[in-house]
Design an enzyme around this catalytic site. Structure first.
Site, short mmCIF file in Angstrom:
data_model
loop_
_atom_site.label_atom_id
_atom_site.label_comp_id
_atom_site.label_asym_id
_atom_site.label_seq_id
_atom_site.Cartn_x
_atom_site.Cartn_y
_atom_site.Cartn_z
N VAL A 145 3.89 2.86 -4.68
CA VAL A 145 3.19 1.87 -5.51
C VAL A 145 3.13 2.23 -6.99
O VAL A 145 2.90 1.36 -7.82
CB VAL A 145 1.75 1.60 -5.01
CG1 VAL A 145 1.77 0.96 -3.65
CG2 VAL A 145 0.90 2.85 -5.03
N SER A 179 0.83 -1.19 0.00
CA SER A 179 0.00 0.00 0.00
C SER A 179 0.87 1.24 0.00
O SER A 179 2.03 1.20 0.37
CB SER A 179 -0.87 0.01 1.24
OG SER A 179 -0.02 0.11 2.37
N LYS A 180 0.23 2.31 -0.44
CA LYS A 180 0.91 3.58 -0.58
C LYS A 180 1.60 4.03 0.71
O LYS A 180 2.60 4.69 0.68
CB LYS A 180 -0.10 4.65 -0.97
CG LYS A 180 -0.24 4.79 -2.47
CD LYS A 180 -1.16 5.92 -2.80
CE LYS A 180 -2.54 5.38 -3.08
NZ LYS A 180 -3.54 6.33 -3.44
N ARG A 181 1.00 3.66 1.84
CA ARG A 181 1.56 4.14 3.10
C ARG A 181 2.92 3.52 3.41
O ARG A 181 3.76 4.14 4.02
CB ARG A 181 0.58 3.91 4.24
CG ARG A 181 -0.25 5.14 4.51
CD ARG A 181 -1.26 4.91 5.58
NE ARG A 181 -2.20 3.86 5.17
CZ ARG A 181 -2.54 2.84 5.93
NH1 ARG A 181 -2.03 2.73 7.13
NH2 ARG A 181 -3.39 1.94 5.50
N ARG A 182 3.13 2.28 2.99
CA ARG A 182 4.37 1.58 3.33
C ARG A 182 5.42 1.60 2.23
O ARG A 182 6.61 1.61 2.47
CB ARG A 182 4.08 0.11 3.65
CG ARG A 182 3.14 -0.12 4.78
CD ARG A 182 3.85 0.15 6.09
NE ARG A 182 2.89 0.18 7.16
CZ ARG A 182 2.43 -0.91 7.76
NH1 ARG A 182 2.88 -2.07 7.42
NH2 ARG A 182 1.53 -0.81 8.70
#
Ligand code: GLU
Length: 476
Positions: A251, A245-248
């Site tokens: 992407v 996901s974008k948070r980690r």
């Protein structure tokens, strides 16, 4: 066996191609190559609410940048002219009508408000009705959708090449909308009709579509069509196993190019997601991958996307490259860099030290522009009398015979270090910081040769001035 035809079917609903889609594209493309088949790109742009203008071009450019261009297009002569579902509405309508005629689909005139009311009721009673149970068969009107009459209680079974037999009961499935009131098909109708018409032999897509596959199978059966081979690839995961996901992790694939990851390194890295080389090799070419890829050996367990490993791999690719090739790549990468035509002599100096093309800039900026000194960096050297040491270095540089050569340079400053009771390391680090403002640079003498003797002396003077009059410490 008939011709192998694979496809990816991205929806233009995001900023760019997702790295997970690039992985899916790679496997589809490589498998088509392996079997002298065709790889097709179909833009599934039927969700008009989530449609993002320009996304299609970005997706296609990204595929191209990684060497995964489609083999076939709708237009002659166009570099990219993929199949585009929005241009095929007549086709879907024809097939939806065929299902109506066969009695396996029905028209539904229910309003949005009615549907909302029913959902609300269901959330209280916890009983989920099939749509046909409350849809008025005698309703008329202008706006309607076409729904699939999903069997009440039937096991739908299919074989997934990676996962084996998968069975899902239709109890869980509601009467799926096939054609929307705006005339666009839903994903389910579009995907089945197109995979059939485009003669896709292997539907290779991400795991998240497994739950949709039974709906597709019902459609294949209703039409009397032969099933393709289904292959559901594992979803890439963050290191904590959550979905990428974008948070980690970044992407969008353009991010990787902007950061200076090499397309071939990213491809090599993705090839190793859920699959390993039979000889345990980490680094191999895409040609080799095409030869030895075995779809059945892809593990269904979500592989961890480890960006640190990608960075390492990228560094390996950089080191393997010829200086000329790396120079060219850097020049392409540094489009707007004012000194991009002057980098050739620097490339061999930094090749061992960069992992990504973007690392080149901070490491070599000082060669093209004056450094910005920072007192903290000088202090980190832990030299007792900085000022004296620079003054002495300036004096000695003035006496050195031009052109300087590496041996004399080393010897002169090692002697000076001794005279000042300092270590050689301190001595050379001080010169390094004076010419570059940094503690880490390409090899010192080579850098100085690029800078020139005059500029080197100037910088030592400037560093001395800076040390004499350091900017005031900020007061809080
Ligand atoms: N349009 C779907 C997507 O956005 C395609 C899924 C499939 O490959 O069937 O990924």
């Amino acid at each position: 066996m008939s011709e192998v035809r694979t496809r990816i079917a991205p929806s233009p609903t995001g900023e760019d191609l997702h790295i997970g889609n690039l992985y899916t594209a790679l496997i589809n493309w490589a498998f088509a190559r392996q079997n002298q088949g065709k790889f097709v790109v179909r833009i599934e742009d039927t969700d008009r609410e989530r449609f993002v203008g320009g996304a299609e071009d970005t997706i296609l450019n990204s595929l191209n940048a990684f060497g995964l261009s489609p083999d076939e297009s709708t237009r002659v002569g166009g570099l990219y002219a993929p199949y585009r579902q929005s241009e095929r509405l007549e086709i879907y309508k024809k097939y939806a009508d065929e299902l109506l005629e066969k009695g396996v689909a029905y028209k539904c005139y229910c309003s949005k408000e009615k549907l909302e009311k029913i959902r609300e009721e269901e959330s209280i009673t916890h009983v989920r009705k099939k749509h046909r149970d409350f849809c008025d068969p005698n309703a008329t009107g202008e706006k309607f959708v076409i729904r699939l009459l999903v069997p009440e209680n039937e096991n739908v079974t299919f074989i997934d090449l990676i996962r084996g037999k998968i069975t899902i009961n239709t109890k869980e499935l509601d009467d799926q909308v096939l054609l929307k009131s705006d005339g666009y098909p839903t994903y389910h109708l579009g995907v089945v009709v197109d995979d059939y018409l485009m003669k896709i032999s292997h539907v290779i897509r991400a795991e998240e579509w497994i739950s949709s596959t039974p709906k597709h199978i019902l459609l294949y059966k209703a039409f009397g069509w032969e099933l393709p081979i289904f292959v559901h690839l594992p979803i890439l995961r963050n290191s904590d196993k959550s979905k990428l996901s974008k948070r980690r992790n970044p992407v969008w694939v353009s991010w990787y190019l902007q950061e200076g990851y090499l397309p071939e390194a990213v491809i090599n890295f993705l090839a190793l997601m859920g699959w390993s080389h039979p000889e345990e090799k980490e680094i191999f070419s895409v040609e080799e991958f095409i030869k030895i890829l075995d779809l059945k050996k892809i593990s269904p367990v979500g592989p961890a996307f480890d960006i640190v490993k990608l960075e390492w791999m990228n560094g390996e690719y950089i080191r393997k490259m010829s200086d000329e090739e790396l120079t060219k790549r850097l020049q392409d990468y540094l489009v707007d860099h004012p000194a991009k035509d002057k980098i050739a002599p620097i490339v061999p100096l930094v090749k061992e030290r960069i992992k990504k093309l973007s690392d080149f800039i901070p490491l070599t900026d000082f060669l093209f522009e004056k450094p910005e000194y920072d007192m903290d960096v000088f202090k980190r050297l832990k030299i007792k009398d900085l000022r004296l040491m620079i003054e002495k270095a300036i004096e000695i540089m003035g006496q050195m015979k031009s052109p300087w050569n590496s041996e004399d340079f080393q010897k002169t400053f090692m002697d000076l270090a001794k005279e000042l009771n300092a270590t050689n390391l301190d001595m050379f680090q001080l010169i390094r910081v004076a010419v570059s403002g940094q503690l880490v640079t390409p090899p010192l003498f080579e850098s100085i040769q690029i800078l020139g003797e005059e500029e080197t002396k100037n910088r030592l003077h400037e560093a001395l001035e800076f040390i004499k009059n350091p900017p005031a410490e900020p007061k809080y």
